[in-house]
Every structure is written in C-alpha cells, then in structure tokens.
Design a protein around this motif. Structure first.
Motif, PDB file in Angstrom:
ATOM      1  N   TYR A 674      36.831   2.284 -15.228  1.00 53.70           N
ATOM      2  CA  TYR A 674      36.155   3.529 -15.595  1.00 53.70           C
ATOM      3  C   TYR A 674      35.366   4.110 -14.424  1.00 53.70           C
ATOM      4  O   TYR A 674      34.279   4.647 -14.596  1.00 53.70           O
ATOM      5  N   GLN A 675      35.963   4.051 -13.248  1.00 47.29           N
ATOM      6  CA  GLN A 675      35.271   4.505 -12.053  1.00 47.29           C
ATOM      7  C   GLN A 675      36.233   4.472 -10.867  1.00 47.29           C
ATOM      8  O   GLN A 675      37.304   3.875 -10.926  1.00 47.29           O
ATOM      9  N   THR A 676      35.836   5.134  -9.798  1.00 53.44           N
ATOM     10  CA  THR A 676      36.327   4.796  -8.466  1.00 53.44           C
ATOM     11  C   THR A 676      35.097   4.457  -7.644  1.00 53.44           C
ATOM     12  O   THR A 676      34.061   5.119  -7.737  1.00 53.44           O
ATOM     13  N   TYR A 743      41.274   9.583 -18.665  1.00 57.08           N
ATOM     14  CA  TYR A 743      42.477   8.830 -19.007  1.00 57.08           C
ATOM     15  C   TYR A 743      43.221   9.537 -20.153  1.00 57.08           C
ATOM     16  O   TYR A 743      43.240   9.095 -21.295  1.00 57.08           O
ATOM     17  N   ALA A 744      43.817  10.633 -19.848  1.00 51.52           N
ATOM     18  CA  ALA A 744      44.529  11.478 -20.813  1.00 51.52           C
ATOM     19  C   ALA A 744      45.186  12.611 -20.005  1.00 51.52           C
ATOM     20  O   ALA A 744      44.828  12.812 -18.836  1.00 51.52           O
ATOM     21  N   PRO A 787      43.020  14.490 -14.686  1.00 54.08           N
ATOM     22  CA  PRO A 787      43.711  13.836 -15.804  1.00 54.08           C
ATOM     23  C   PRO A 787      44.612  12.721 -15.300  1.00 54.08           C
ATOM     24  O   PRO A 787      45.263  12.849 -14.259  1.00 54.08           O
ATOM     25  N   GLN A 788      44.624  11.616 -16.017  1.00 54.67           N
ATOM     26  CA  GLN A 788      45.480  10.473 -15.695  1.00 54.67           C
ATOM     27  C   GLN A 788      46.556  10.385 -16.780  1.00 54.67           C
ATOM     28  O   GLN A 788      46.291   9.925 -17.890  1.00 54.67           O
ATOM     29  N   ILE A 836      48.294   9.111 -12.618  1.00 50.88           N
ATOM     30  CA  ILE A 836      49.171   8.540 -13.645  1.00 50.88           C
ATOM     31  C   ILE A 836      48.666   7.134 -13.953  1.00 50.88           C
ATOM     32  O   ILE A 836      48.330   6.374 -13.048  1.00 50.88           O
ATOM     33  N   MET A 837      48.601   6.803 -15.228  1.00 51.89           N
ATOM     34  CA  MET A 837      48.277   5.444 -15.650  1.00 51.89           C
ATOM     35  C   MET A 837      49.554   4.762 -16.119  1.00 51.89           C
ATOM     36  O   MET A 837      50.217   5.241 -17.050  1.00 51.89           O
TER      37      MET A 837
END
Length: 1018
Positions: A674-676, A743-744, A787-788, A836-837
């Motif tokens: 939940y971070q970079t 994450y969407a 967005p991922q 992209i996840m």
C-alpha cells in the motif's frame, strides 16, 4: 517449616521467574527486529509525531481541483451513486405490467434478508430496516406483522462467506431463510390487509478469498445443490406466497452473482415480476423503492447470461478445487510461501464463456450443424446477455451502415424513439459475426456466433422524443488469433455480419435471418454484411513489435478444448480435466472434502517445483552480456521532481537512477505494501496506495472513501459516461486523502456465476468489461491518480489462488488473448502509464510476477505500457523474487522487505532489471499526484511504543532480578524491606501508567482500525 524444606520451592520459583524473564527479553528482541522490517507499514498505521510537511517542487500534474472540500466531493459521489443504481437495476420479467406499483399500495415484504440489506457495511448479520424504510419513503404501506416476525427471528446467517483464505479454510455460507413453520396464523391473517403485492427478497453475496459453494451439503444444504440455487425454505416461501393469493408477486434478486432461474421462474409459483439488484453500495438502495413506484424507469441490461441452471455453463466442469498427483499422491508445494499441494484449473471451455457458448450452440442448432447434440436454448437460457426491460417502449428505425472506410471503420446507426408514455433510456448493442470456416475447424480456431463490438446508451428520452445512436467498429477488431499457422491475428475471407440488437440472443437471430433462416424476434433489416475478398494477416502490435505465440507453454497437451465443431464433447462432463478423485483434501467442495485429480507429467512437476531466473522465460541469462553492472550513489544533482513531464526515454532518467543506492533500489522494488517507498537520494517521498474497486479502502489505516455500487451494477448501466465519472470521483477522493495509487479497476471476467469476486468485475464479456474499465482508468489517470489494472490475468476463481502452491491456470493462446487479456489491453493502450497488478494465481505453471511472456513481452513489447507492474498481496521466496526481476515485474506488494539472493544483486541482469523496475515505478509516480501531495515527516509513534515496551521490559527485568536475589539470598539484605517497597511502588506505577496509555490507544485508535480491516476484507 524448616529452612531446608523451603529449598525446592525456592528452586521452582526461581526456575519460573527465569523462564518468564527469558521469554520477555526474547520477545522484546524479536518484536524490535521484526518491527524494523515493517517500518513503513507500521509508521503509516500508527502515525507520526509530526514536525514538518514535505512538498515536492514538481509542476502540477492537474492544474485545478474540482472540489474544494471533502463535503462537496461527497455530494457529487452520492449523486453519481444514485444515478448508477437507477440505471444499473435490471428488470428481467414484468408480466401484465406488474410494475410499477401504485403509490399507496399495501405490500407484504417477505424474506429475512429484506431486513439485512447489503449497504455500506457490506455483508453483515445485523438486522436493520433500511430496505423497508426505502419502501415506505417511496409511498408504500408495509405489513408490520411480517416486519416484526423477521426482526424477532433468530435466523440471521444467509451466506456472508467470510474471507476464506483462498480456499484454505471453510466458509460460513448457510442460507438461513425463515421456515414456514415459524409463520404464525396471526401473521398469515395479515396478508389479506397487505395483498396489493408480495415483495420477496432473495439475497446472495460474494466474498474475496472464497468462491461460492457448488455443493451446500457441508452448510446444512443438500448434496449436489449449489449456493445460487434456492433452498427448500426459499421454495416453500414462494409456494406459500402464491397460495396466499396476493394480487402481484415481485421477486427482487439482490445478488452480486447470477442466480439460477429454474425455481424463481417455475410457473407453479406465479411470480409476476423479477428485478435484479446487485450491490447497491452506501446509498443505492434508495433507488429500489423509487423504481418499484415508477419514479425511476429501469434501463439496466444484464452483464451475465441468466441460465435456468448455472451448471450448464461448460466452464463449470473445470471450476473449483483440482489437484495434481504423481504416482497417485498429491504433490507437496515445496517452492512457494503458501504451502499445501499443487492445484490447477484448466479453461477447457476456451472462448465459449457466457453468451459465446449459449448463443453459438443455439445458432448451430438452428442451422442443423452436425454434432450439436441435445440442446434446447429455451429450456437453458432464461435471459440473455445484454437483456433488460423498461416501463416504456422504444422503436428503432432509419437503420444505416457505412462501407468500411480507408482505416477499416464501419459505422452502424439507428434512430431510437420513445413510443411509450414515460421517459426512459435505451441501450443499443452492436454485435458482429466472423465466418467459421473449414480452415478454422482444421487449425483449432474458434468463432462465436456473435461478439459484442460496441454499445451506446441514449439520453433520457421523453415520450415521442428520438435520438440517433451511431456505433463504429474496425474490421481488424473482428480478427481471431490463429495459434497453429500464422501465430497472430487473422481475418479470413468470407462474410462478416454486423447487427444492432437489444441483446445477444436478438443479435444471433438477426444474423440468422440475414442468412435466410426463419427465426422469431429477428431484424434482418438491422443487419449488414461485410464481404472480405482477401485474407488479412495482422502480425504487428501497436508498438510495431511482431506478434507471435508467447503462451504455448500455458496449455496442457492432453487437455481437451471445447470446439463448436463438436459440442457433444462436453456431454457428461467430457471436457473436465481429471483422471480421478480424492477425499479429505478440500475446504470448499462437498462434505467429504473431495477434489478432482490428474496425474502430472514430469515436465509439469519440474516447472511447478522450479524457481529462479531461468524458469521466468527471460531470453537473457542473469550474467548475459546483454546486461551490464550499474552505477550507484552518483551525484548528478537531479530529483524526481525534475522528471515530471519528461518522456520515458529521456536520458535524464539514467542520471537520476544512477543517484540511487542499491539499498534504496531494493526497498523501492521489494517493499510495496500500500505504498511506494521513499528514496532520499532523489527526493522521493513516501507515496500511499489504496484499494477498492467500489471506492477507496485503505487496509493499513482506517481510510475509507465513499462506497459506490459494485462493478456489476456499474457494468449493468451500459453507460460509459457513468464509468468515466466514477473513475474521476474515485481519483479525486484518494488523491485528496493523500494517496496516489489505486488498486483498481478490476476487469477479470465472470467466467462462471460461482466466481468469488464477480462483484468486483464488470461482466462476462471482454469488450464490455474493457470499455467500462477503460473509461474508469483513463479518468483516474487524467486526474493524476495511478490506477493499477487488476488482476492480470486468468484470476477468475479464488479457490487456491493464494493456497495450495498457487493455482496453476491453463488456457489456449486464443482464449487468453481474445477474452482474458483483452480488457487489460484496451486500458493499457488508452492509458499506457497506468500500472498493472498481476494475479496471485499462476499463468500456466509460472507464478504471474515471474513470467517474462506476461510481464515483458505482452505488456511492454506489444502494448507499450510504461507504468509499474505490481504483484497482488503476497510474499516471495528469495528465488521467486529473483524470478520476479527476470520476468519484469516491478513491485512486490508485501509489508516485509523482499529478500533477493546475493548473487542476483551482484549480477548484471539482477542490477539492470531492478533498475528497470525502479524506473517504471518512478515514471508512474513522477507523472501523478504523488508529486503534489504534502507528506508529513516526524518521529514514528510505533517506535515510541517500542521504547515504552522496552521500558516495561526493563522494569520487569529489574523487578524480577531483585525478587530472585531476595529469594536466593534472604540472609543478605541487599535491599531493605522499606526500600524494596518503594521500588515496587515506583516501578509498578510507571508500568501501570505506560500500560494504561497503551490500552487507551489500543481501544480508541488501533482496535477500530483492526475492526475496519476485518470488516472490509469481506
């Protein structure tokens, strides 16, 4: 007692104190070291004592904010959510205009889930009156006796389905409808006073981590009956309502997954109207009452094929818990962090998912195609894909179609006129059919009878008002992947049909009529034929890269793939990839825990049990001269802020990356929970990420944004403008709250009705999903959010995705490219700097973040994406992490720093690929709101808590030491009784104060966060 008699007690007492003291000290040491590994996550979770704000000097990515305050944003979000709910409910049946109901109608509301509606608290077992209040607000009078019956009932468990650990633990899926034996005569006597309508609410819910049960025996149901079928108590309820003689019977299917329609539509129950209502989010339930009262005219369309029996879908033959065996024994998963035994899933249905199966087999049956088998469409499909009713009527006239222009575009237009008496919206769907030829049959190319190509929705049309809808497709988009010969997309010679239709079934009938077949409900006059005289081979990607097969190793050579040349091959579970069964292994199947099994080849076992650089499929070895050793910690005077707006290939990127130390590179790439991570050398601050395809959810903090309807309902609007506004508002909120990554959207397909996370995904169709997801992603990116796109890909079941060796998924290249990769491709080509996840599950035998063909060849080389590729939430072994670098996955979504092998860090390949990964992360962040968000700095509170714990440990150790000394040598008065009393009081007071502060913080700050995380994890 004598002095000698006390010795054993002293020794025992001393031993206990020493053991406890050693345990406290060891735990203190472990906690301190472990906390350092979770530094960033703990800092985010517990917060900091702020001393200053850090702000980058980068130019603004988005110059103006649309909303000055969160309150203004909330108003806009609720307004949109209500629009989505209004347009996303689907009226499936409305015999004799049963709906809308007249205001003032006296109604009886049945079904205990009517008082347990899924609102912002999602799937709860708490009774409320939300839905009943909605009905009252819409002008209906409610049967109070029934209301009281359900409120007092002890039946509360209707299948919430807790997070099931990806199939590792059983769920709680019992559907607990009130049995008829509990309806008293007094309650039944009230029916006559509230007989204008019976409204029956039937509810089903989905849950991340656990697919819906296909066998309810272990949940007090019947063996062989699935969760989406009605229970006996629900059937009894329908029968009792019908027998009671209500004027109208309305069924509301409040379900994120398409329920079986066989019982609901059974003529014996006399249901007059059926309304499908998916997840309504925080406020969408308000619109249900308005629709029932006629204040809202339904305009939603189905995003799934509603079958009488969901097990009729060919994908169901290979859905669930399957395990590989070797010599008759399951194979221990030895190379992963998830353990268990190796599991698999084979997409033997190929492209025939949803309407592509049901409508294609129907067309073949109409045409009398050989080997179509025994197939009765009318008895199989209740409502087709793209279907929905309205309270008004629409006429379609003035159909036109252009010839293909120089760019290959064909445009179809139709005039839509509201010929009814109330205002409404209509949906126009464009489908095409490609010729299915002998070449296809010979070379294994599959073609559906129709494919959705485009769609459009009218504005709100008043009675008598018209609007012309024009839809365009490109001829090249009608190509199919040819794996056997050309290894690229192929447009064969022949007749291509394009038609405008109200749903997929009408589209097939339109094409059949155009070809001369006599079928009902067809419109050959809205169909055009495009003749292609010369074969077209499409072998070049948008980037200029050459297209070729890249997923050959993702199919099992002994598996069957369904072909329309022989539908009978799926009879009697004929395409199920299994050679046996084994009991006692599964937490998600029948009461016996049975799984299907298949003997794995030596090659499959080797691939599953291998890890590291060489297994990734990278054409270059770790020490290949193709790579070179990199520079670290150089002084080039650049910061990340200097890179905002610069192209991906700008030479300054190399100078910036040279400034980073190898330790910073490892932290940036290997620690992405939940971070970079912050990078001091280049002035990069910590960037936060948030989850939530329905709206912002932060599992690390208690950050929760507005919760919209689920993706089903947004998809069911068939309104791309609403999807774009959704992406816009979500990105406004998470950036306003200090996050830059989201994450969407999620865009996997509804491969089956039993998939766990269908509520997160738009539909069963790749193009529909791609269009809706693209609107969301592009809008979010335009607002400076990242967005991922998730979950990439073949992540269409949750069983074993993060358990039992990580689910190995197998599909043909055509299936992968035309269905499951297509939505991601559409988004990636429209917004290449998105992230992209990748999925938790494997693609073939490869772990998804460790597959070069997926992460590099497809995403980078063919699609041209420049954003970061991130794992789903998982930890990697050191050699899986090496494989991640080799494959081209950039960021590990883990809270503990990823450990890379020393030889990898010293190798040219390892250094180059880690640097490449950092560039993708930094490029994405440099061109986002991350560069504008103020980041507070200060001392982490969790470190103060560690200090407090260390103080408590010291106090305890000092206290224990004094007590031990006094017990061992009582004759030596090292510390007097009075002094010892004072020491005890002082140390005890300090300990009590510290413990009190910790307990206060736990109950007021951290416990609510934990409860939030557990609640939203469902």
């Amino acid at each position: 007692m004598t002095k000698g008699a006390k010795t054993p007690n002293r020794k025992l007492w001393l031993s206990v104190w020493c053991i406890v003291l050693a345990g406290v000290v060891l735990f203190n040491t472990w906690a301190t070291n472990y906390a350092m590994s979770w530094d960033i996550v703990l800092t985010t979770y517990f917060g900091i004592i702020e001393d200053k704000k850090e702000e980058t000097a980068a130019p603004a990515v988005v110059e103006t904010e649309k909303y000055a305050t969160l309150e203004e944003l909330r108003e806009a979000e609720k307004e949109l959510a209500l629009e989505v709910a209004a347009e996303g409910m689907v009226l499936l049946k409305n015999d004799n205009s049963a709906l809308p109901l007249a205001k003032g109608s006296k109604v009886s509301v049945f079904g205990q889930t009517a008082q347990m509606w899924m609102t912002k608290e999602k799937l709860t077992n708490t009774k409320d009156t939300v839905f009943l209040e909605v009905l009252q607000n819409a002008g209906f009078e409610i049967n109070g006796a029934l209301r009281k019956l359900y409120k007092q009932s002890k039946h509360t468990k209707w299948g919430t389905g807790a997070n099931l650990g990806n199939g590792g633990i059983p769920g709680t899926w019992a559907v607990d409808e009130v049995p008829q034996s509990e309806y008293t005569d007094a309650v039944k006597q009230t029916y006559a006073d509230y007989s204008d309508a019976a409204i029956i609410v039937l509810t089903r819910g989905g849950s991340e981590g656990g697919d819906l049960p296909r066998d309810m025996e272990r949940f007090n149901g019947n063996a062989g009956e699935g969760y989406l079928q009605l229970t006996q108590n629900e059937k009894d309820l329908l029968a009792a309502v019908h027998e009671a003689g209500f004027k109208k019977t309305i069924v509301i299917m409040h379900s994120t997954n398409a329920m079986d329609m066989s019982d609901i539509l059974d003529a014996a129950y006399g249901v007059d109207a059926v309304l499908w209502v998916s997840g309504t989010g925080e406020d969408g339930v308000e619109q249900v009452g308005k629709l029932l009262a006629g204040d809202i005219n339904p305009s939603g369309r189905t995003v799934n094929t509603f079958a009488y029996n969901n097990f009729s879908a060919p994908a169901m033959q290979n859905f669930g818990d399957f395990r590989f065996t070797k010599d008759g024994k399951v194979i221990d998963a030895v190379t992963t962090t998830v353990g268990g035994t190796y599991s698999y899933n084979v997409y033997s249905e190929g492209i025939y998912v949803g309407y592509r199966y049901y409508e294609t087999r129907y067309e073949d049956a109409v045409m009398g195609t050989p080997n179509v088998g025994c197939y009765d469409y009318a008895a199989t499909v209740a409502y087709p894909f793209g279907y929905g009713l309205s309270y008004t009527s629409f006429d379609w006239t003035d159909f036109t179609a252009t010839k293909a222009d120089a760019n290959g575009n064909i445009t179809l237009s139709v005039k839509v006129t509201n010929t009814g008496s109330v205002a409404g919206k209509d949906v126009v769907e464009l489908y095409y059919q490609a010729p299915y030829t002998d070449y296809d049959r010979t070379n294994g190319i599959e073609k559906a009878a129709v494919n959705l190509g485009e769609f459009g929705k009218t504005r709100l049309l008043q009675p008598g008002e018209s609007e012309t809808i024009s839809l365009t497709v490109n001829v090249n988009d009608m190509a199919s992947w040819d794996s056997a010969v050309h290894q690229c997309y192929l447009l064969e010679t022949g007749d291509y049909y394009l038609t405008l239709a109200r749903d997929a079934h009408e589209a097939v009938n339109n094409v059949l009529a155009a070809k001369g077949y006599a079928v009902e409900n067809s419109h050959a006059d809205r169909t055009v034929k495009h003749e292609l005289a010369k074969e077209v081979v499409i072998d070049t990607a948008v980037t200029g890269a050459k297209l070729q097969n890249i997923f050959d190793d993702c199919w099992l050579l002994d598996a069957l793939s369904l072909s329309r040349s022989n539908w009978t091959m799926m009879d009697n579970d004929g395409i199920r990839y299994a050679t046996g069964t084994m009991a006692g292994l599964s937490q998600t199947t029948d009461a016996a825990g049975s799984v299907y099994t298949h003997e794995a080849s030596d090659a499959t076992v080797k691939a599953l049990t291998s890890e590291g650089w060489d297994i990734a499929g990278n054409p270059h070895g770790m020490n290949d001269p193709f790579y070179s050793l990199q520079k670290f910690s150089q002084q080039n005077g650049l910061t990340l802020a200097d890179m905002t707006g610069k192209p991906f290939n700008d030479p300054d990127w190399d100078k910036l990356l040279d400034e980073m130390s190898q330790e910073e590179l490892m932290a940036l790439v290997g620690l992405g929970h939940y971070q970079t991570s912050p990078v001091e050398s280049i002035g990069k601050t910590l960037s936060h990420s948030t989850d939530g395809p329905q709206g912002m959810i932060d599992y690390v903090t208690d950050g929760r944004g507005y919760q919209f309807t689920d993706a089903n309902m947004l998809g069911a609007t068939w309104n791309r403008d609403l999807a774009r506004r959704f992406g816009d508002l979500c990105s406004q909120e998470f950036t306003m709250k200090g996050a830059s990554n989201w994450y969407a959207p999620a865009m996997n397909l509804h491969r089956t009705a039993y998939s766990a996370r269908n509520f997160e995904y738009f539909s069963e169709d790749s193009i529909h999903s791609g269009i809706m997801a693209r609107e969301v992603a592009v809008a979010a990116r335009e607002n400076g959010g990242n967005p991922q796109l998730k979950h990439f890909f073949l992540n269409d079941q949750d069983t074993n995705r993060g358990a039992n060796g990580r689910l190995a998924t197998f599909a043909t290249e055509q299936t992968m490219r035309e269905l499951y990769a297509k939505p991601f491709q559409m988004c990636a080509e429209a917004a290449p700097s998105c992230g992209i996840m990748v999925s938790m599950a494997r693609v073939g035998t490869h772990i998804a973040p460790g597959y070069y063909a997926l992460c590099t060849t497809l995403v980078r080389d063919e699609w041209g994406m420049t954003g970061a590729i991130i794992t789903d939430a998982q930890s990697l072994t050191p050699y899986e992490a090496e494989q991640q670098l080799a494959a081209g996955c950039d960021l590990v979504l883990t809270a503990m720093a990823t450990v890379y092998p020393e030889e990898t860090l010293k190798s040219p390949g390892g250094q180059t690929r880690m640097r490449d990964a950092a560039k993708h992360i930094l490029y994405m962040e440099a061109n986002s709101k991350a560069m504008e968000i103020e980041v507070a700095s200060g001392y982490p509170i969790y470190k103060l808590l560690l200090i407090a714990y260390n103080v408590l440990t010291f106090i305890y150790a000092a206290w224990a030491t004094l007590e031990v000394v006094r017990k061992l040598w009582p004759e030596k008065k090292i510390v007097g009784k009075k002094a010892m009393r004072i020491i005890r009081i002082v140390l005890g007071a300090i300990g009590i104060i510290i413990l009190g502060v910790l307990l206060f913080l736990f109950f007021t700050q951290w416990l609510p966060k934990l409860q939030f995380a557990l609640q939203t994890a469902v």
